[in-house]
Design an enzyme around this catalytic site. Sequence first.
Site, PDB file in Angstrom:
ATOM      1  N   SER A 148       0.809  -1.220   0.000  1.00 19.62           N
ATOM      2  CA  SER A 148       0.000   0.000   0.000  1.00 19.62           C
ATOM      3  C   SER A 148       0.841   1.268   0.000  1.00 19.62           C
ATOM      4  O   SER A 148       0.347   2.340  -0.370  1.00 19.62           O
ATOM      5  CB  SER A 148      -0.942   0.010   1.206  1.00 19.62           C
ATOM      6  OG  SER A 148      -0.223  -0.148   2.414  1.00 19.62           O
ATOM      7  N   ASP A 400      -4.636   5.693  11.469  1.00 18.57           N
ATOM      8  CA  ASP A 400      -3.657   5.294  10.464  1.00 18.57           C
ATOM      9  C   ASP A 400      -2.415   6.154  10.658  1.00 18.57           C
ATOM     10  O   ASP A 400      -2.388   7.323  10.257  1.00 18.57           O
ATOM     11  CB  ASP A 400      -4.220   5.473   9.053  1.00 18.57           C
ATOM     12  CG  ASP A 400      -3.238   5.015   7.965  1.00 18.57           C
ATOM     13  OD1 ASP A 400      -2.091   4.667   8.310  1.00 18.57           O
ATOM     14  OD2 ASP A 400      -3.620   5.026   6.783  1.00 18.57           O
ATOM     15  N   HIS A 403       0.310   5.203   6.645  1.00 23.08           N
ATOM     16  CA  HIS A 403       0.213   5.844   5.336  1.00 23.08           C
ATOM     17  C   HIS A 403       0.276   7.355   5.484  1.00 23.08           C
ATOM     18  O   HIS A 403       0.270   7.888   6.594  1.00 23.08           O
ATOM     19  CB  HIS A 403      -1.080   5.401   4.637  1.00 23.08           C
ATOM     20  CG  HIS A 403      -1.174   3.925   4.472  1.00 23.08           C
ATOM     21  ND1 HIS A 403      -1.865   3.115   5.349  1.00 23.08           N
ATOM     22  CD2 HIS A 403      -0.632   3.093   3.545  1.00 23.08           C
ATOM     23  CE1 HIS A 403      -1.764   1.853   4.975  1.00 23.08           C
ATOM     24  NE2 HIS A 403      -1.003   1.813   3.878  1.00 23.08           N
TER      25      HIS A 403
END
Length: 432
Positions: A148, A400, A403
């Site tokens: 990702s 998160d 990311h």
Amino acid sequence: MSSFSPSKNHSYRSLIRKLLPWTFYAIIPLVFFRLYFYPCTVSHSNLILISSSPFSFSPSTLEEESAKETTPCDYTNGDWVRDERGPLYNGTSCGTIKEGQNCNSHGRPDMGYLYWRWKPKQCKLPRFDPDTFLRLLRNKHLAFVGDSMARNQLESLLCMLATASAPKLVYRDGEDNKFRRWHFDSHNIDISIYWSPFLVKGVEKSNAGPNHNKLYLDHVDERWAADMNGFDLIVLSIGHWFLHPAVYYKGDSILGCHHCPGLNYTEIGFYDVLRKALKTTLKTAIERRGGGSNGNGTKVILTTFSPSHFEGDWDKFGACPKTKPYQEGDKSLEGMDAEMRKIEIEEVEAAKLSAMQFDYLRLEALDVTKLSLMRPDGHPGPYMYPFPFANGVTERVQNDCVHWCLPGPIDTWNEILLEVIKRWDYQSIREE
């Protein structure tokens, strides 16, 4: 009052006509003397204009001229400094941002994280120029391959390029659109994303099967490698998925596992496994694409490990609460982050030695680990979901801290990517 004499004026003009030829004859030896002792050099700009290099471009700014250094800049050493210009794009001007990284549209209240840029200590990192990137990649296929973080970097690049030319989604496949391709009609460029969190062959854990991944370390993942002949530039990115429980295979033999209680396998961790996966991947790239001629060998870039910034439980308020970058001395690169980066750098350098027999194969590590470590403020945190505190602060909220917000610090990765491509182009011209 002076008088004007036609005869005197005529004599003056006659004298000039007699002297002019002798002046010309006197200048010619001086010109030859200058050329003999101080020969003219052909400018690099003219060379670039006539070059047939696969990534050729015509530099139009002083920033582009800086790419002509043959010695790579050390982008790992630097500081984050304020930049009031802000990013090239925003959360509404680009349609390719994954929802979980669109921090602006999800209501993140502080905007300060958008106004920093990375300043290397030994060189200049120019602001991203989408027109230059598009010129360099004209008629080429760029593939992002990995986990990702590869997708995060890809979407950052697409958003910056979209400020100059609109990408058109021409292919999508797989759960969560893990295989996609965009086309830029303006420059006949394809940019793809291939989901491959290990780069080598793997079977990901699932709710219906075993709670661990299976990795086959001696086989590259053909879901992306089968298309390698069509790639001109590959950007690889792996790391975080190696932290998950897994069983490792070489051929039909089990080498061991990581975090596999209940299984009768030897615990071997994941560092050596990461190294083996990179060896297999880079060896395959060299074998399949190293033999290109006339500058057609594939270029391979490995983006190094991107540290996370959890300061607490992933499902509690304040898991990544920072709103400013770390300054020099605040944070050291150590532990797992340092080891993951070290392995990746070492394997790229080893692959370079193996690839020296091929003139047109280029390999490079895009070393972003330290500059990313210094940006704890650049993650979505709870804003991976829209307006998470619209009804007040709850006890549990998913965060998160891995990311990166778009726009955000990850845009810097693509600024460095552009500088690498520019340097490769210049080196290709010098070698012709």
